[in-house]
Structure formats: C-alpha cells, structure tokens
Write an enzyme that holds these catalytic residues in place. Structure first.
Site, PDB file in Angstrom:
ATOM      1  CG  ASN A   1      42.009  32.985 -56.055  1.00 37.59           C
ATOM      2  OD1 ASN A   1      41.463  32.105 -55.634  1.00 37.59           O
ATOM      3  ND2 ASN A   1      41.597  34.010 -56.440  1.00 37.59           N
TER       4      ASN A   1
ATOM      5  CB  ALA B   1      34.901  31.438 -51.088  1.00 37.25           C
ATOM      6  CG  LEU B   2      32.351  36.395 -49.243  1.00 39.85           C
ATOM      7  CD1 LEU B   2      30.874  36.703 -48.763  1.00 39.85           C
ATOM      8  CD2 LEU B   2      33.078  37.243 -50.103  1.00 39.85           C
TER       9      LEU B   2
ATOM     10  NE  ARG C   1      36.927  24.920 -64.137  1.00 39.93           N
ATOM     11  CZ  ARG C   1      35.861  24.272 -65.163  1.00 39.93           C
ATOM     12  NH1 ARG C   1      35.637  23.085 -64.947  1.00 39.93           N
ATOM     13  NH2 ARG C   1      35.830  24.730 -66.449  1.00 39.93           N
TER      14      ARG C   1
ATOM     15  CG  PHE D   1      29.937  26.042 -48.920  1.00 40.19           C
ATOM     16  CD1 PHE D   1      29.337  26.864 -47.794  1.00 40.19           C
ATOM     17  CD2 PHE D   1      28.893  25.621 -49.978  1.00 40.19           C
ATOM     18  CE1 PHE D   1      27.946  27.206 -47.899  1.00 40.19           C
ATOM     19  CE2 PHE D   1      27.572  26.052 -49.846  1.00 40.19           C
ATOM     20  CZ  PHE D   1      27.189  26.942 -48.777  1.00 40.19           C
TER      21      PHE D   1
ATOM     22  CG  ASP E   1      18.529  29.464 -59.063  1.00 45.24           C
ATOM     23  OD1 ASP E   1      19.065  29.214 -59.928  1.00 45.24           O
ATOM     24  OD2 ASP E   1      17.710  28.774 -58.200  1.00 45.24           O
ATOM     25  CB  THR E   2      20.826  34.756 -55.667  1.00 47.42           C
ATOM     26  OG1 THR E   2      21.787  34.200 -54.951  1.00 47.42           O
ATOM     27  CG2 THR E   2      19.538  34.019 -55.279  1.00 47.42           C
TER      28      THR E   2
ATOM     29  CG  HIS F   1      25.675  34.257 -52.551  1.00 45.74           C
ATOM     30  ND1 HIS F   1      25.822  35.150 -51.255  1.00 45.74           N
ATOM     31  CD2 HIS F   1      26.114  32.855 -52.151  1.00 45.74           C
ATOM     32  CE1 HIS F   1      26.814  34.419 -50.505  1.00 45.74           C
ATOM     33  NE2 HIS F   1      27.049  33.434 -50.855  1.00 45.74           N
TER      34      HIS F   1
ATOM     35  CB  VAL G   1      31.968  30.258 -55.623  1.00 50.95           C
ATOM     36  CG1 VAL G   1      30.678  30.716 -55.585  1.00 50.95           C
ATOM     37  CG2 VAL G   1      32.951  30.680 -54.492  1.00 50.95           C
TER      38      VAL G   1
END
Length: 163
Positions: free
Chosen positions: A120, A58-59, A134, A27, A92-93, A95, A88
């Site tokens: 992970n 990621a999903l 990171r 992404f 603003d949501t 998600h 990720v």
C-alpha cells in the site's frame, strides 16, 4: 535516526520472473511520477515484470485491482503481487478521512481475501511538502517502499507454499 525505508533484500531468486501490477491514482501527476519511478526501480531490481494501470483517484484503486486480478486470471496470466500508489492531501472537509480510510480498508480486504501480496503506497499527508518528501526516491521513497513490502510478502507466500 534510523532510515525509515524498508531494506532491499538481495536474494531475489525465489521471486525473479514474477509478474506485478501497479495501480496508480493520477490525482497529483508530479508526485505520482516520483512514486512510480521508485516502485518500478524496486520491481526491476528484483527481476519482476510489471504492468501499470492508471485510475483517477485513490478510491478507484481497489476496484481497479480487483478487476485486473480477475482479467489476468481469466487470460491465464495471473499477477503475483500488487502495488497501490496514490496521494491524498488533507483539505478542509472530511473527504480526506473517507478516502484515506476506505481505500486502505479496501486494499487490506483485497490482500486478505485474494491472498495477494500487496504493497500500500497511498500516502496520506497534510501538505504538498510532506507529499514530496514521501514521494521522492532520494528521500522517503514511499513508492519503492510499497514495492518492497509487496516483494517481501511475495517471498513469504512462495516460501510457505514450498512447505
């Protein structure tokens, strides 16, 4: 302050020659490049070969891992460890919460049900700056950290299998 990274263990004789799978979510390409570099460096240093599968987000990582584990097993070339890499960034949501929690839960379910050493490396951050800190191997090296976690679990699995 202590270095937050997992230490590299130097005795890799019991895991050298093992086969790992990296599944990465592309992404954020630049961030993933850095994380993949860190993970690959750790696997190579430990003497593992590895394959890389790229998914959109990621999903999709847990499903891709399950599919790849089944295919590898069917072809007689099972994976010994798995590394999940992704990023990720909070928006603003809700998600962010859904993706973060569900991908993490699904990875843990896979690790436990399949008894596969899994690192992970899906980082969850508030800002791009946090993501870069990171991702970079010269900073927190979360790609390398995920690989080191998978390698540590592989060592444990092999030691316990010996009895």
């Amino acid at each position: 302050m202590a270095d937050p990274r997992r230490a590299r263990l130097t005795d890799d004789t019991e895991i050298a020659g093992a086969r790992a799978l990296i599944v990465e979510a592309r992404f954020y390409d630049d961030i993933q490049d850095a994380m993949l570099e860190g993970a690959r460096a750790e696997l190579t240093a430990a003497g593992l070969t590895h394959d890389v599968i790229t998914v959109p987000g990621a999903l999709e990582i847990p499903a891709a891992i399950a599919i790849a584990l089944d295919a590898a097993e069917a072809h007689g070339k099972p994976y010994d460890a798995v590394i999940a890499l992704g990023c990720v960034v909070r928006g603003d949501t809700i998600h962010f919460e859904i993706v973060s929690m569900e991908s993490s839960r699904a990875l843990m379910d896979l690790a436990v049900s399949r008894k596969i050493p899994l690192g992970n490396g899906i980082i969850t951050v508030n800002t791009d700056e946090q993501a870069w800190a990171r991702a970079k191997a010269t900073e927190l090296d979360k790609g390398g950290d995920a690989a080191r976690a998978a390698l540590a679990m592989l060592r444990i699995k092999r030691r316990l299998a010996k009895g």
